[in-house]
Scaffold this motif. Structure first.
Motif, PDB file in Angstrom:
ATOM      1  N   GLY A  36       0.820  -1.218   0.000  1.00  0.00           N
ATOM      2  CA  GLY A  36       0.000   0.000   0.000  1.00  0.00           C
ATOM      3  C   GLY A  36       0.849   1.260   0.000  1.00  0.00           C
ATOM      4  N   VAL A  37       1.988   1.202   0.663  1.00  0.00           N
ATOM      5  CA  VAL A  37       2.914   2.340   0.662  1.00  0.00           C
ATOM      6  C   VAL A  37       3.394   2.613  -0.765  1.00  0.00           C
ATOM      7  CG1 VAL A  37       5.191   3.102   1.441  1.00  0.00           C
ATOM      8  CG2 VAL A  37       3.624   2.048   3.049  1.00  0.00           C
ATOM      9  N   LEU A  38       3.707   1.549  -1.502  1.00  0.00           N
ATOM     10  CA  LEU A  38       4.114   1.726  -2.892  1.00  0.00           C
ATOM     11  C   LEU A  38       2.977   2.300  -3.733  1.00  0.00           C
ATOM     12  CD1 LEU A  38       6.231  -1.463  -3.592  1.00  0.00           C
ATOM     13  CD2 LEU A  38       7.020   0.896  -3.491  1.00  0.00           C
ATOM     14  N   LEU A  39       1.755   1.897  -3.448  1.00  0.00           N
ATOM     15  CA  LEU A  39       0.600   2.431  -4.164  1.00  0.00           C
ATOM     16  C   LEU A  39       0.451   3.928  -3.910  1.00  0.00           C
ATOM     17  CD1 LEU A  39      -1.889   1.812  -5.922  1.00  0.00           C
ATOM     18  CD2 LEU A  39      -3.139   1.414  -3.801  1.00  0.00           C
ATOM     19  N   ILE A  40       0.692   4.368  -2.688  1.00  0.00           N
ATOM     20  CA  ILE A  40       0.652   5.798  -2.371  1.00  0.00           C
ATOM     21  C   ILE A  40       1.628   6.558  -3.263  1.00  0.00           C
ATOM     22  CG2 ILE A  40       1.256   7.527  -0.617  1.00  0.00           C
ATOM     23  CD1 ILE A  40       0.180   5.586   1.487  1.00  0.00           C
ATOM     24  N   GLY A  41       2.813   6.012  -3.414  1.00  0.00           N
ATOM     25  CA  GLY A  41       3.824   6.663  -4.251  1.00  0.00           C
ATOM     26  C   GLY A  41       3.423   6.749  -5.701  1.00  0.00           C
ATOM     27  N   LEU A  58       4.404  11.446   3.574  1.00  0.00           N
ATOM     28  CA  LEU A  58       3.493  10.646   4.389  1.00  0.00           C
ATOM     29  C   LEU A  58       3.639   9.161   4.052  1.00  0.00           C
ATOM     30  CD1 LEU A  58       1.177  10.714   6.465  1.00  0.00           C
ATOM     31  CD2 LEU A  58      -0.385  10.896   4.543  1.00  0.00           C
ATOM     32  N   GLY A  59       3.721   8.846   2.767  1.00  0.00           N
ATOM     33  CA  GLY A  59       3.936   7.463   2.357  1.00  0.00           C
ATOM     34  C   GLY A  59       5.264   6.933   2.866  1.00  0.00           C
ATOM     35  N   SER A  60       6.280   7.783   2.831  1.00  0.00           N
ATOM     36  CA  SER A  60       7.585   7.393   3.349  1.00  0.00           C
ATOM     37  C   SER A  60       7.506   7.110   4.849  1.00  0.00           C
ATOM     38  CB  SER A  60       8.601   8.498   3.074  1.00  0.00           C
ATOM     39  OG  SER A  60       9.826   8.209   3.673  1.00  0.00           O
ATOM     40  N   GLY A  61       6.826   7.956   5.572  1.00  0.00           N
ATOM     41  CA  GLY A  61       6.654   7.733   7.005  1.00  0.00           C
ATOM     42  C   GLY A  61       5.904   6.437   7.295  1.00  0.00           C
ATOM     43  N   CYS A  62       4.892   6.143   6.479  1.00  0.00           N
ATOM     44  CA  CYS A  62       4.168   4.881   6.654  1.00  0.00           C
ATOM     45  C   CYS A  62       5.081   3.690   6.365  1.00  0.00           C
ATOM     46  CB  CYS A  62       2.943   4.839   5.741  1.00  0.00           C
ATOM     47  SG  CYS A  62       1.643   5.976   6.215  1.00  0.00           S
ATOM     48  N   GLY A  63       5.950   3.824   5.363  1.00  0.00           N
ATOM     49  CA  GLY A  63       6.898   2.751   5.061  1.00  0.00           C
ATOM     50  C   GLY A  63       7.866   2.518   6.202  1.00  0.00           C
ATOM     51  N   LEU A 101      10.366   6.716  -1.625  1.00  0.00           N
ATOM     52  CA  LEU A 101       9.365   7.782  -1.530  1.00  0.00           C
ATOM     53  C   LEU A 101       9.943   9.036  -0.894  1.00  0.00           C
ATOM     54  CD1 LEU A 101       6.142   5.827  -0.516  1.00  0.00           C
ATOM     55  CD2 LEU A 101       6.767   6.711  -2.761  1.00  0.00           C
ATOM     56  N   LEU A 102      10.798   8.874   0.102  1.00  0.00           N
ATOM     57  CA  LEU A 102      11.392  10.047   0.739  1.00  0.00           C
ATOM     58  C   LEU A 102      12.320  10.787  -0.222  1.00  0.00           C
ATOM     59  CD1 LEU A 102      11.701  11.832   3.200  1.00  0.00           C
ATOM     60  CD2 LEU A 102      13.532  10.330   3.984  1.00  0.00           C
ATOM     61  N   THR A 103      13.139  10.067  -0.950  1.00  0.00           N
ATOM     62  CA  THR A 103      14.025  10.743  -1.904  1.00  0.00           C
ATOM     63  C   THR A 103      13.216  11.412  -3.001  1.00  0.00           C
ATOM     64  OG1 THR A 103      14.366   8.679  -3.121  1.00  0.00           O
ATOM     65  CG2 THR A 103      16.020   9.273  -1.478  1.00  0.00           C
ATOM     66  N   SER A 104      12.135  10.796  -3.416  1.00  0.00           N
ATOM     67  CA  SER A 104      11.262  11.408  -4.419  1.00  0.00           C
ATOM     68  C   SER A 104      10.583  12.658  -3.861  1.00  0.00           C
ATOM     69  CB  SER A 104      10.214  10.394  -4.873  1.00  0.00           C
ATOM     70  OG  SER A 104       9.382  10.930  -5.855  1.00  0.00           O
ATOM     71  N   ALA A 105      10.155  12.602  -2.609  1.00  0.00           N
ATOM     72  CA  ALA A 105       9.522  13.773  -1.982  1.00  0.00           C
ATOM     73  C   ALA A 105      10.511  14.924  -1.867  1.00  0.00           C
ATOM     74  CB  ALA A 105       8.991  13.401  -0.597  1.00  0.00           C
ATOM     75  N   LEU A 106      11.755  14.615  -1.531  1.00  0.00           N
ATOM     76  CA  LEU A 106      12.758  15.672  -1.390  1.00  0.00           C
ATOM     77  C   LEU A 106      13.131  16.271  -2.748  1.00  0.00           C
ATOM     78  CD1 LEU A 106      15.021  14.034   1.329  1.00  0.00           C
ATOM     79  CD2 LEU A 106      13.407  15.929   1.622  1.00  0.00           C
ATOM     80  N   GLN A 107      13.033  15.494  -3.815  1.00  0.00           N
ATOM     81  CA  GLN A 107      13.316  16.005  -5.153  1.00  0.00           C
ATOM     82  C   GLN A 107      12.177  16.853  -5.687  1.00  0.00           C
ATOM     83  OE1 GLN A 107      13.956  12.430  -7.393  1.00  0.00           O
ATOM     84  NE2 GLN A 107      16.179  12.545  -7.175  1.00  0.00           N
TER      85      GLN A 107
END
Length: 174
Positions: A36-41, A58-63, A101-107
């Motif tokens: 589900g975390v991957l689906l969020i991404g 948020l997805g990263s935090g859930c992961g 997801l975190l690296t993607s969010a930071l980018q």
């Protein structure tokens, strides 16, 4: 001491947490949450920039929350048991997807927005799982302190989303 299983540690440190029937009754639940975390991404890629960074965080935090919960479900550290324990695969999938997801969010957005989402996901999910399904409790008489700490952590993360960005300097026309 190194060969000691974590079950003996768990049974002393968390008397009811290592015997949770809900998480242990179906071994695919943690893996499903990690998927589900991957689906969020994958869904968050179409969101506006500010919201995208928040949802990816948020997805990263859930992961990372999946990692926090699944390490508590690993009872035996011997290699044959580790290879057959679905919690190990959920841990790897949750941690790997959280990192991506975190690296993607930071980018794709601001650091403060991504971090706020990370803190929310890493705080709320594991806390709910711990209290509802793993039997986590506070020490006698300190429940109010746990609630205050939880509210302050969530309020701080939400304040980061709203007020965390430095003001943009607009250049004056020459």
């Amino acid at each position: 001491m190194a060969g000691r299983s974590t079950r003996s540690f768990c049974s002393r440190a968390w008397p009811t947490s290592c015997t949770s029937s809900w998480l242990r009754s179906s071994s695919d639940r943690p893996t499903g949450i990690a998927l589900g975390v991957l689906l969020i991404g994958s869904v968050s890629g179409r969101l506006p920039e500010q919201l995208r960074a928040l949802v990816l965080g948020l997805g990263s935090g859930c992961g990372f929350g999946v990692v926090e919960v699944t390490v508590r479900l690993i009872d035996d550290l011997s290699p044959p048991v580790l290879l057959t324990n679905p919690a190990v695969y959920a841990l790897l999938l949750g941690g790997g997807s959280a990192f991506l997801l975190l690296t993607s969010a930071l980018q794709r957005g601001s650091v403060t927005t991504a971090t706020a989402g990370l803190v929310l996901g890493e705080t709320i999910g594991p806390a709910l799982v711990g209290v509802v399904w793993l039997g986590d409790r506070t020490r006698e008489g300190l429940g109010w302190l746990a609630v205050v700490g939880f509210v302050v952590a969530v309020a701080g993360a939400l304040a980061l989303v709203r007020f965390g960005e430095a003001p943009q300097d607009t250049p004056e026309p020459v």
